[in-house]
Design a protein around this motif. Structure first.
Motif, short mmCIF file in Angstrom:
data_model
loop_
_atom_site.label_atom_id
_atom_site.label_comp_id
_atom_site.label_asym_id
_atom_site.label_seq_id
_atom_site.Cartn_x
_atom_site.Cartn_y
_atom_site.Cartn_z
N TYR A 234 0.85 -1.19 0.00
CA TYR A 234 0.00 0.00 0.00
C TYR A 234 0.89 1.24 0.00
O TYR A 234 1.81 1.35 0.82
CB TYR A 234 -0.91 0.02 1.23
CG TYR A 234 -1.87 1.19 1.25
CD1 TYR A 234 -3.05 1.13 0.53
CD2 TYR A 234 -1.58 2.35 1.96
CE1 TYR A 234 -3.94 2.20 0.52
CE2 TYR A 234 -2.46 3.41 1.97
CZ TYR A 234 -3.63 3.34 1.25
OH TYR A 234 -4.51 4.40 1.24
N GLN A 235 0.63 2.15 -0.92
CA GLN A 235 1.43 3.36 -1.06
C GLN A 235 0.76 4.51 -0.32
O GLN A 235 -0.27 5.03 -0.73
CB GLN A 235 1.63 3.71 -2.54
CG GLN A 235 2.68 4.78 -2.77
CD GLN A 235 3.06 4.91 -4.24
OE1 GLN A 235 2.54 4.19 -5.10
NE2 GLN A 235 3.97 5.82 -4.53
N PHE A 236 1.37 4.89 0.82
CA PHE A 236 0.81 5.96 1.64
C PHE A 236 1.04 7.33 1.03
O PHE A 236 0.26 8.26 1.24
CB PHE A 236 1.42 5.91 3.05
CG PHE A 236 0.89 4.79 3.89
CD1 PHE A 236 -0.19 4.98 4.74
CD2 PHE A 236 1.45 3.52 3.81
CE1 PHE A 236 -0.69 3.94 5.51
CE2 PHE A 236 0.95 2.48 4.57
CZ PHE A 236 -0.12 2.70 5.43
N VAL A 241 5.89 3.35 1.21
CA VAL A 241 5.15 2.12 0.89
C VAL A 241 5.29 1.13 2.05
O VAL A 241 6.37 1.00 2.64
CB VAL A 241 5.69 1.46 -0.40
CG1 VAL A 241 5.03 0.11 -0.63
CG2 VAL A 241 5.45 2.36 -1.60
N LEU A 242 4.20 0.44 2.36
CA LEU A 242 4.22 -0.63 3.36
C LEU A 242 3.61 -1.87 2.73
O LEU A 242 2.57 -1.79 2.06
CB LEU A 242 3.40 -0.23 4.60
CG LEU A 242 3.32 -1.26 5.72
CD1 LEU A 242 4.69 -1.44 6.38
CD2 LEU A 242 2.29 -0.85 6.75
N GLY A 243 4.24 -3.03 2.92
CA GLY A 243 3.71 -4.22 2.28
C GLY A 243 4.20 -5.51 2.91
O GLY A 243 4.88 -5.51 3.94
N ALA A 244 3.84 -6.62 2.27
CA ALA A 244 4.22 -7.95 2.75
C ALA A 244 4.55 -8.83 1.55
O ALA A 244 4.03 -8.62 0.44
CB ALA A 244 3.09 -8.58 3.56
N PHE A 264 7.45 -5.36 5.05
CA PHE A 264 8.46 -4.37 4.71
C PHE A 264 7.88 -2.96 4.60
O PHE A 264 6.67 -2.77 4.41
CB PHE A 264 9.15 -4.73 3.40
CG PHE A 264 8.29 -4.52 2.17
CD1 PHE A 264 8.28 -3.31 1.49
CD2 PHE A 264 7.49 -5.55 1.70
CE1 PHE A 264 7.48 -3.12 0.37
CE2 PHE A 264 6.68 -5.37 0.57
CZ PHE A 264 6.69 -4.14 -0.10
N ALA A 265 8.77 -2.01 4.74
CA ALA A 265 8.44 -0.60 4.51
C ALA A 265 9.56 0.02 3.70
O ALA A 265 10.74 -0.20 4.00
CB ALA A 265 8.27 0.14 5.83
N ALA A 266 9.21 0.73 2.65
CA ALA A 266 10.21 1.40 1.80
C ALA A 266 9.94 2.89 1.77
O ALA A 266 8.78 3.32 1.72
CB ALA A 266 10.17 0.82 0.38
#
Length: 302
Positions: A234-236, A241-244, A264-266
């Motif tokens: 999901y792109q905040f 971005v936060l995802g799995a 993860f978080a990028a």
């Protein structure tokens, strides 16, 4: 010390929410056009993915259909990365480079180093014995676009990764059939911009033991199997971005090799530097279970 590393990675990921903003609020504009300078970027931020542990663009443990670099459809992009994974009994480090050509072709290289630390003694290898592997990759975008075009048609890429263990005698001693192997994969990825959601799926045909670090197949069977890699994010904001991710793996050596997963978080610190932090669960590695810890990666892209 290991707890400190894990807390540091999670603290980094929390920084991503300091300035939340829905990604769909960013203007996508038109697709990049030709005629730009050779190294002039044209992609939306983060849509080139980050560098995976094998050097190809995507997530941390999963390959996506993305093409590395910031180039538009007529330029050349460059990417470099360094990745560290801190586990209870092991340490992982990889570094590599990738070249993107016209957002169509990606060529990549990664060197992986896997430190057995105290486990090396228990395994009869010697304390701090480090497994090393070279990964040479190529990926081609077949059709579709990650962002633009029909929202129901993903970007689809196919690729190949040739992996070469630098510890041939050791990996054969633990039961691997070969110290070299080649993975084939096909990926489909799409950023649903109106919902700020990215989804990706990859089918990988491989015989790699722990991704190839423990060789390929076993003494009686090449061990090639079709495996799955999946990611959702999901792109905040245009920077966060936060995802799995999930990645299945074969168990050719009978050591109870587990699938991998992470959260993860990028965050794009600048237009060219991206920091990725994650909590990674790599399961059992060489009979040592519960290998969960912190993942940290820095990528520089042009």
């Amino acid at each position: 010390m290991k707890k400190i590393h894990a807390l540091a990675a999670w603290a980094t990921s929390l920084v991503l929410f300091a300035n939340p903003a829905h990604a769909q609020d960013e203007e996508a504009g038109a697709p990049p056009t030709s005629g730009q300078g050779l190294f002039e970027g044209g992609k939306l931020m983060l849509t080139n993915g980050v560098s995976s542990i094998e050097g190809a663009s995507g997530g941390g443990i999963a390959t996506w259909a993305t093409i590395g670099g910031l180039e538009a459809d007529s330029g050349i992009g460059l990417t470099g990365h360094v990745t560290l994974v801190e586990l209870p009994d092991y340490g992982w480090q990889s570094h590599g480079v990738a070249i993107g050509i016209a957002n169509r072709l990606e060529l990549s290289y990664a060197r992986q180093n896997f430190d057995t630390r105290d486990v090396g003694t228990a395994l009869g290898l010697g304390e701090g014995y480090t497994f090393n592997q070279d990964v040479f990759g190529a990926k081609v975008r077949v059709f579709g676009d990650l962002v633009y075009g029909d929202p129901l048609i993903p970007q689809v890429s196919v690729g190949i990764q040739h992996k070469r263990s630098r510890d041939a005698a050791i990996v054969r001693a633990v039961g691997a059939g070969s110290a070299e192997g080649t993975d084939f994969f096909a990926s489909a990825s799409k950023l649903f911009l109106s919902h700020s959601v990215l989804a990706s799926a990859t089918a990988r045909y491989t015989s790699g033991n722990q991704g190839g670090l423990l060789g390929f197949g076993n003494a009686t069977d090449k061990g090639r199997e079709l495996q799955f890699e999946g990611s959702v994010a999901y792109q905040f904001s245009r920077r966060a971005v936060l995802g799995a991710e999930f990645r299945s793996k074969p168990d050719n050596l009978g050591l109870g090799e587990d699938d991998w997963m992470d959260i993860f978080a990028a965050y794009a610190l600048t237009d060219h530097i991206t920091l990725t932090a994650a909590y990674a669960d790599l399961g059992s590695i060489a009979t040592f279970e519960d290998q969960r810890g912190a993942y940290l990666s820095v990528q520089v892209a042009f």
